[in-house]
Enzyme design. Sequence first.
Site, PDB file in Angstrom:
ATOM      1  N   CYS A 169     -11.990  13.149  -6.374  1.00 42.96           N
ATOM      2  CA  CYS A 169     -12.548  12.684  -5.099  1.00 42.96           C
ATOM      3  C   CYS A 169     -14.011  13.073  -5.042  1.00 42.96           C
ATOM      4  O   CYS A 169     -14.352  14.244  -5.250  1.00 42.96           O
ATOM      5  CB  CYS A 169     -11.767  13.328  -3.948  1.00 42.96           C
ATOM      6  SG  CYS A 169     -12.471  13.071  -2.305  1.00 42.96           S
TER       7      CYS A 169
ATOM      8  N   CYS B  31     -16.999   5.629  -5.189  1.00 39.29           N
ATOM      9  CA  CYS B  31     -15.801   6.219  -4.593  1.00 39.29           C
ATOM     10  C   CYS B  31     -14.652   5.907  -5.537  1.00 39.29           C
ATOM     11  O   CYS B  31     -14.554   4.778  -6.040  1.00 39.29           O
ATOM     12  CB  CYS B  31     -15.534   5.637  -3.208  1.00 39.29           C
ATOM     13  SG  CYS B  31     -13.933   6.098  -2.479  1.00 39.29           S
TER      14      CYS B  31
END
Length: 263
Positions: free
Chosen positions: A70, A177
């Site tokens: 992440c 992302c």
Amino acid sequence: MKIALIDSGIGLLAAAAAVRRLRPDADLVLSFDPEGMPWGPRTPEGVTERALAVAEAAAARRPDALIVGCNTATVHSLPALRASLEPGIPVIGTVPAIKPAAAGGGHVAIWATPATTGSAYQRGLIKDFAGGVPVTEVPCWGLAEAVEHADRAAIDTAVSAAAQLTPDEVTTVVLGCTHYEFLAERIRAAVQRPGAAPLALHGSAGAVAAQALRRIGARPAPEAAATGTVTVLLNGREGELPEAALTYAEGRLLRAVTPAASQ
């Protein structure tokens, strides 16, 4: 060999699938935080608290390395995670692939969450690695959330909106992302201009997986027997991959080797 990955939701599947392809014999531990997701809107302290909790649950399974799957958790929590787990368990963060994207020249667009877009962290990466090329930061409103829930209509809306913000002269897109890596071809189709050279896309999953292997002194062996298992932890409790994960090729690849699937 055992490699753990952490994230609030299914974004970690991009790096997990990349590890799986490089080492089909590696056991994987996927530690999710369904009770605390998403991490993006939380304060840095809040993200770190949640990331440490799922990392500790994964560490209890004695992995050889842990990947922070992440971008948000890497930005806010990597020092705390390394202080907690290293040197016993190497911790590998996820950084947007700005450096290799800029190395190709041309106009670069960085698709990222609104929280990351314009942040000091991302601006620092641009300054350090993309000083010689034009860069456009593109906030992708709602895209990570749409991917997390496999909401096709919301994905189409979010991708179209981000494509509208992407200049026509862009030749390279950074998928900033981990969730966006599931949509690489959908994003390519939205941004590719008729008559222009093929768009280059840069994600982080492959590089992160390779770095994890380097940190533990292992080499890629994609030809190895597919003996690796996948253990799913949901706030520390064993479970199954979220149903939305199976919408994507990465989730289906990993589902094929979960203990539940093999029984």
